[in-house]
Enzyme design. Structure first.
Site, mmCIF file in Angstrom:
data_model
loop_
_atom_site.group_PDB
_atom_site.id
_atom_site.type_symbol
_atom_site.label_atom_id
_atom_site.label_comp_id
_atom_site.label_asym_id
_atom_site.label_seq_id
_atom_site.Cartn_x
_atom_site.Cartn_y
_atom_site.Cartn_z
ATOM 1 N N ASN A 7 0.868 -1.176 0.000
ATOM 2 C CA ASN A 7 0.000 0.000 0.000
ATOM 3 C C ASN A 7 0.909 1.232 0.000
ATOM 4 O O ASN A 7 1.469 1.590 1.029
ATOM 5 C CB ASN A 7 -0.897 -0.029 1.245
ATOM 6 C CG ASN A 7 -1.847 1.146 1.298
ATOM 7 O OD1 ASN A 7 -1.820 2.030 0.429
ATOM 8 N ND2 ASN A 7 -2.675 1.175 2.324
ATOM 9 N N ARG A 88 -2.366 -2.166 -3.543
ATOM 10 C CA ARG A 88 -3.619 -1.457 -3.335
ATOM 11 C C ARG A 88 -3.634 -0.245 -4.258
ATOM 12 O O ARG A 88 -2.674 0.526 -4.303
ATOM 13 C CB ARG A 88 -3.703 -0.978 -1.886
ATOM 14 C CG ARG A 88 -4.929 -0.141 -1.656
ATOM 15 C CD ARG A 88 -4.880 0.546 -0.320
ATOM 16 N NE ARG A 88 -6.119 1.267 -0.106
ATOM 17 C CZ ARG A 88 -6.222 2.345 0.648
ATOM 18 N NH1 ARG A 88 -5.159 2.825 1.257
ATOM 19 N NH2 ARG A 88 -7.376 2.950 0.807
ATOM 20 N N HIS A 177 -12.896 1.925 0.413
ATOM 21 C CA HIS A 177 -12.761 0.883 1.456
ATOM 22 C C HIS A 177 -13.350 -0.457 1.002
ATOM 23 O O HIS A 177 -13.693 -1.290 1.845
ATOM 24 C CB HIS A 177 -13.484 1.284 2.763
ATOM 25 C CG HIS A 177 -12.885 2.446 3.483
ATOM 26 N ND1 HIS A 177 -13.659 3.420 4.070
ATOM 27 C CD2 HIS A 177 -11.597 2.790 3.725
ATOM 28 C CE1 HIS A 177 -12.867 4.314 4.641
ATOM 29 N NE2 HIS A 177 -11.615 3.957 4.435
ATOM 30 N N HIS A 205 -17.010 0.635 8.656
ATOM 31 C CA HIS A 205 -15.542 0.735 8.700
ATOM 32 C C HIS A 205 -15.231 2.125 9.251
ATOM 33 O O HIS A 205 -15.353 3.128 8.538
ATOM 34 C CB HIS A 205 -14.976 0.547 7.280
ATOM 35 C CG HIS A 205 -13.491 0.754 7.179
ATOM 36 N ND1 HIS A 205 -12.616 -0.247 6.850
ATOM 37 C CD2 HIS A 205 -12.733 1.865 7.351
ATOM 38 C CE1 HIS A 205 -11.382 0.231 6.843
ATOM 39 N NE2 HIS A 205 -11.424 1.520 7.140
ATOM 40 N N ARG A 238 -12.455 14.767 7.981
ATOM 41 C CA ARG A 238 -13.403 15.054 6.895
ATOM 42 C C ARG A 238 -14.803 15.284 7.447
ATOM 43 O O ARG A 238 -15.212 14.621 8.401
ATOM 44 C CB ARG A 238 -13.441 13.891 5.897
ATOM 45 C CG ARG A 238 -12.154 13.667 5.147
ATOM 46 C CD ARG A 238 -12.368 12.638 4.034
ATOM 47 N NE ARG A 238 -11.097 12.183 3.507
ATOM 48 C CZ ARG A 238 -10.703 10.901 3.510
ATOM 49 N NH1 ARG A 238 -11.494 9.948 3.990
ATOM 50 N NH2 ARG A 238 -9.537 10.575 3.015
ATOM 51 N N ARG A 282 -8.893 8.658 20.379
ATOM 52 C CA ARG A 282 -8.449 8.488 21.776
ATOM 53 C C ARG A 282 -8.402 9.819 22.504
ATOM 54 O O ARG A 282 -8.867 9.938 23.646
ATOM 55 C CB ARG A 282 -7.066 7.822 21.819
ATOM 56 C CG ARG A 282 -7.128 6.341 21.557
ATOM 57 C CD ARG A 282 -5.782 5.787 21.218
ATOM 58 N NE ARG A 282 -5.360 6.244 19.893
ATOM 59 C CZ ARG A 282 -4.489 5.613 19.125
ATOM 60 N NH1 ARG A 282 -3.923 4.517 19.551
ATOM 61 N NH2 ARG A 282 -4.166 6.081 17.940
ATOM 62 N N GLY A 328 -9.782 1.131 12.992
ATOM 63 C CA GLY A 328 -9.231 1.647 14.251
ATOM 64 C C GLY A 328 -10.269 1.957 15.323
ATOM 65 O O GLY A 328 -10.167 1.488 16.453
ATOM 66 N N ILE A 329 -11.290 2.732 14.966
ATOM 67 C CA ILE A 329 -12.311 3.118 15.944
ATOM 68 C C ILE A 329 -13.342 1.997 16.117
ATOM 69 O O ILE A 329 -13.687 1.619 17.239
ATOM 70 C CB ILE A 329 -12.972 4.444 15.511
ATOM 71 C CG1 ILE A 329 -11.918 5.554 15.518
ATOM 72 C CG2 ILE A 329 -14.155 4.791 16.398
ATOM 73 C CD1 ILE A 329 -12.351 6.844 14.836
ATOM 74 N N GLY A 330 -13.797 1.442 15.007
ATOM 75 C CA GLY A 330 -14.790 0.359 15.061
ATOM 76 C C GLY A 330 -14.315 -0.826 15.883
ATOM 77 O O GLY A 330 -15.099 -1.464 16.596
ATOM 78 N N GLU A 331 -12.996 -1.096 15.818
ATOM 79 C CA GLU A 331 -12.467 -2.254 16.555
ATOM 80 C C GLU A 331 -12.145 -1.924 18.003
ATOM 81 O O GLU A 331 -12.233 -2.784 18.872
ATOM 82 C CB GLU A 331 -11.176 -2.763 15.878
ATOM 83 C CG GLU A 331 -11.422 -3.415 14.540
ATOM 84 C CD GLU A 331 -10.137 -3.592 13.719
ATOM 85 O OE1 GLU A 331 -9.059 -3.746 14.319
ATOM 86 O OE2 GLU A 331 -10.232 -3.562 12.476
ATOM 87 N N ASN A 332 -11.720 -0.684 18.246
ATOM 88 C CA ASN A 332 -11.138 -0.364 19.563
ATOM 89 C C ASN A 332 -11.951 0.565 20.457
ATOM 90 O O ASN A 332 -11.820 0.498 21.673
ATOM 91 C CB ASN A 332 -9.755 0.272 19.371
ATOM 92 C CG ASN A 332 -8.788 -0.684 18.725
ATOM 93 O OD1 ASN A 332 -8.511 -1.744 19.261
ATOM 94 N ND2 ASN A 332 -8.304 -0.331 17.552
ATOM 95 N N GLU A 381 -7.077 -5.920 5.072
ATOM 96 C CA GLU A 381 -7.032 -5.622 3.641
ATOM 97 C C GLU A 381 -5.859 -6.343 2.968
ATOM 98 O O GLU A 381 -5.948 -6.745 1.809
ATOM 99 C CB GLU A 381 -6.942 -4.105 3.431
ATOM 100 C CG GLU A 381 -8.253 -3.427 3.814
ATOM 101 C CD GLU A 381 -8.130 -1.938 4.066
ATOM 102 O OE1 GLU A 381 -8.505 -1.174 3.179
ATOM 103 O OE2 GLU A 381 -7.659 -1.543 5.144
#
Ligand code: ADP
Length: 394
Positions: A7, A88, A177, A205, A238, A282, A328-332, A381
């Site tokens: 990537n 990618r 994504h 995501h 964004r 965070r 990052g956010i969805g998982e943590n 990915e």
């Protein structure tokens, strides 16, 4: 078979070397600050980590350094062991609805759609060219972020604007994504004990960049990012969806060009814009937990936008089997998941609050009585890129 998943960004190069088909990661890492005197080369392999700070002027230099490290550190006996490379590529326009083996024609086509992704496609091409020079005999595959969404119908991808904007300039929803949405939806079907063709899935995501996707029988039918990644839900920097008239209004009020205003919507909005503090989830949760009102507004605004999209996709899919959280956010960030899920009671979703507190591992986080399963699925990915490289190059 050993496969590299690459990537390449404008000043970075992320890599993973995988053994396929076992999908074991032999090495992974990132080269950052390419172009500068103090570039950083990071590699992880077995249980070891190596970090070097040195001058890395170009992507070509980064690739040469990576390849010699793989041999010097005995991760590979020789470079001949690399049998395929997957790259990618952010934008495939309407030309690519699947990954492809890279030929000169494909390179030209990727270059042609650069107009639609001026920050990303040229950087992706730089990575492809660097590997082509270093390993000219190894076949390479391009894996597009947009390809998975090419199954959308015109009703989803057309904007309600003059039709010839589409025919003349390709103005439509492309979505991004896609590689992550596809991976997560496949894992979700697996976790539900069903085939992808048997399930309806919504994937959220939520990383620095963030998008939602409605997936019916394994196919993307709608997604929240649009012509560019600026659309959809609020993100790290964004804005997500806004009234487009705001662009002209702010341009006049602040005496800024349209480019400058769009730049602020891309780089100074979202979490960063509303909180006036940080683009990092965070930092915002730390501040929000201390009562910082703007940080609370920033995280709650994003959660509302995510829940609103989930509601819309629940209707578009005519019901769904699972809602998945990834990136990052969805998982943590359990706090963000909770904010989103607490808004979904009307569609019969019930959170298991204990399970939701845990981080990381793939698992079910809905309560038994929930009508829709809630799944936490770490995205991958690189594995999808390597799988496509193997599928096409075999
Ligand atoms: P991208 O790939 O789009 O750059 P990521 O998927 O890496 O983004 O997600 C980055 C986001 O994930 C950041 O906002 C970061 O704060 C958040 N994140 C990572 N770890 C945690 C954590 N433990 N708790 C809360 N947020 C986290």
């Amino acid at each position: 078979m050993k496969v590299m998943a690459i990537n390449a960004g404008s000043s970075s190069l992320k890599f993973q070397l995988l053994e396929m088909p076992s999908e074991i990661v032999l090495a992974s890492g990132v080269v950052e600050r390419i172009g500068l005197d103090d570039a950083v080369f990071n590699i992880k392999y077995s249980d070891k980590k190596v970090k070097e700070v040195c001058e890395i002027k170009t992507h070509k230099v980064a690739v040469d350094m990576l390849l010699s490290k793989l041999v010097d550190l005995n991760i590979l006996g020789s470079l001949d062991e690399i049998e395929a490379i997957g790259h990618r590529v952010v934008h495939g326009g309407e030309k690519f609805s699947d990954s492809v083996i890279i030929t000169d024609e494909v390179l030209k086509a990727i270059d042609e759609v650069s107009e639609l992704a001026p920050l990303h496609n040229p950087a992706n091409l730089t990575g492809i060219e660097a590997f082509k020079t270093a390993l000219p005999n190894v076949e390479a595959v391009a894996v597009f972020d947009t390809a998975f969404h090419q199954t959308m119908e015109p009703l989803s991808y057309m904007y309600s604007v003059p039709y010839d904007w589409y025919t003349k300039y390709g103005v439509r929803k492309y979505g991004f994504h896609g590689t992550s949405h596809k991976y997560v939806s496949l894992r979700a079907a697996h976790m539900l004990g069903k085939k992808p063709e048997e399930v309806k899935i919504i994937v959220a995501h939520i990383g620095n960049g963030a998008s939602l996707c409605a997936i019916d029988k394994g196919k993307s039918i709608d997604t929240s990012m649009g012509f560019t990644p600026l659309a959809g839900i609020a993100m790290g920097t964004r804005s997500g969806d806004i009234d487009p008239a705001i662009v002209q209004f702010i341009s006049q009020k602040e005496n800024k060009s349209l480019d400058e205003v769009i730049d602020e919507l891309n780089k100074k909005s979202g979490y960063l814009g509303l909180s006036e503090l940080s683009s990092d989830s965070r930092d915002l949760w730390t501040a929000a937990n201390k009562g910082d009102e703007k940080s609370i507004l920033a995280v709650e605004k994003q959660a509302k936008m995510i829940a609103d999209y989930i509601g819309a996709y629940f209707l578009a899919l005519n019901g769904c089997d699972a809602i998945c959280f990834t990136a990052g956010i969805g998982e943590n960030a359990w706090e963000t998941r909770k904010l989103v899920i607490d808004r979904l009671g009307a569609i019969g979703v019930v959170l298991d609050y204990e399970e939701n507190l845990k981080r990381g591992d793939e698992r079910v986080i809905s309560a038994k009585e929930s009508k829709i399963k809630l799944l936490l699925i770490p995205t991958n990915e690189e594995v999808m890129i390597a799988r496509d490289a193997v599928r096409l190059i075999k």
